[in-house]
Design a protein around this motif. Sequence first.
Motif, PDB file in Angstrom:
ATOM      1  N   VAL A  75      33.815  27.949  17.903  1.00  0.00           N
ATOM      2  CA  VAL A  75      32.526  28.249  18.527  1.00  0.00           C
ATOM      3  C   VAL A  75      32.781  28.417  20.022  1.00  0.00           C
ATOM      4  O   VAL A  75      33.415  27.569  20.651  1.00  0.00           O
ATOM      5  CB  VAL A  75      31.498  27.119  18.277  1.00  0.00           C
ATOM      6  N   VAL A  76      32.298  29.518  20.565  1.00  0.00           N
ATOM      7  CA  VAL A  76      32.462  29.819  21.980  1.00  0.00           C
ATOM      8  C   VAL A  76      31.082  30.133  22.547  1.00  0.00           C
ATOM      9  O   VAL A  76      30.326  30.902  21.946  1.00  0.00           O
ATOM     10  CB  VAL A  76      33.414  31.016  22.190  1.00  0.00           C
ATOM     11  N   ALA A  85      34.106  25.520  22.605  1.00  0.00           N
ATOM     12  CA  ALA A  85      33.629  24.208  22.164  1.00  0.00           C
ATOM     13  C   ALA A  85      34.708  23.526  21.333  1.00  0.00           C
ATOM     14  O   ALA A  85      35.421  24.163  20.572  1.00  0.00           O
ATOM     15  CB  ALA A  85      32.349  24.370  21.346  1.00  0.00           C
ATOM     16  N   ARG A  86      34.797  22.223  21.516  1.00  0.00           N
ATOM     17  CA  ARG A  86      35.722  21.442  20.678  1.00  0.00           C
ATOM     18  C   ARG A  86      34.934  20.917  19.476  1.00  0.00           C
ATOM     19  O   ARG A  86      33.712  20.827  19.520  1.00  0.00           O
ATOM     20  CB  ARG A  86      36.366  20.309  21.463  1.00  0.00           C
ATOM     21  N   TRP A 115      17.586  31.021  30.510  1.00  0.00           N
ATOM     22  CA  TRP A 115      18.932  31.496  30.233  1.00  0.00           C
ATOM     23  C   TRP A 115      19.021  31.967  28.789  1.00  0.00           C
ATOM     24  O   TRP A 115      18.390  31.389  27.906  1.00  0.00           O
ATOM     25  CB  TRP A 115      19.955  30.376  30.436  1.00  0.00           C
ATOM     26  N   GLU A 116      19.826  32.994  28.549  1.00  0.00           N
ATOM     27  CA  GLU A 116      20.145  33.432  27.195  1.00  0.00           C
ATOM     28  C   GLU A 116      21.524  32.867  26.863  1.00  0.00           C
ATOM     29  O   GLU A 116      22.507  33.195  27.519  1.00  0.00           O
ATOM     30  CB  GLU A 116      20.152  34.956  27.098  1.00  0.00           C
ATOM     31  N   LEU A 117      21.550  32.006  25.872  1.00  0.00           N
ATOM     32  CA  LEU A 117      22.791  31.359  25.454  1.00  0.00           C
ATOM     33  C   LEU A 117      23.346  32.100  24.248  1.00  0.00           C
ATOM     34  O   LEU A 117      22.683  32.205  23.211  1.00  0.00           O
ATOM     35  CB  LEU A 117      22.522  29.891  25.117  1.00  0.00           C
ATOM     36  N   ALA A 118      24.560  32.636  24.381  1.00  0.00           N
ATOM     37  CA  ALA A 118      25.231  33.336  23.288  1.00  0.00           C
ATOM     38  C   ALA A 118      26.202  32.374  22.621  1.00  0.00           C
ATOM     39  O   ALA A 118      27.012  31.736  23.301  1.00  0.00           O
ATOM     40  CB  ALA A 118      25.963  34.565  23.808  1.00  0.00           C
ATOM     41  N   ILE A 119      26.100  32.270  21.308  1.00  0.00           N
ATOM     42  CA  ILE A 119      26.956  31.388  20.516  1.00  0.00           C
ATOM     43  C   ILE A 119      27.796  32.281  19.608  1.00  0.00           C
ATOM     44  O   ILE A 119      27.275  32.895  18.681  1.00  0.00           O
ATOM     45  CB  ILE A 119      26.124  30.402  19.679  1.00  0.00           C
TER      46      ILE A 119
END
Length: 135
Positions: A66-67, A84-85, A105-109
């Motif tokens: 996951v980034v 992400a760990r 904010w727009e958070l991209a996963i």
Amino acid sequence: MRRALVAAVCPVVAAAAFFVLGRGGDEPLRLTVAGTRYAVTVLIGEPVAGKGAVEVVLDSGDADTVVLSAVMPEMGHATPEVVAREPEPGRFLAEGGLFSMAGVWELAIRLTGPPGEEVLTVKALITGSAAEPGA
């Protein structure tokens, strides 16, 4: 004419009140989003600028990585990707400064795993600043 003015002003006032008063910067922010391969719940423990742990919990799908990255289109801000760990299966933790200032904010996963790669996006209201008193 007066009704049209009131109708136009009310949503603006409501939006301003939400951004100014918010839901309280000390309350965790919980967001859910689903795509075709994955569904996740995003937990932002302290949704204030300068803080930075974002947890991604898999609700469906099997991700290996996951980034996260964030953009604030209205201000032209963007953050570098944070990998992400995985402290436990299905739970990913990204630490770092994803949100440099208060605002939307727009958070991209970006999730990658056996089902393939998919990018899910959520909007997060980040309130205040870690440097502000009481934040």
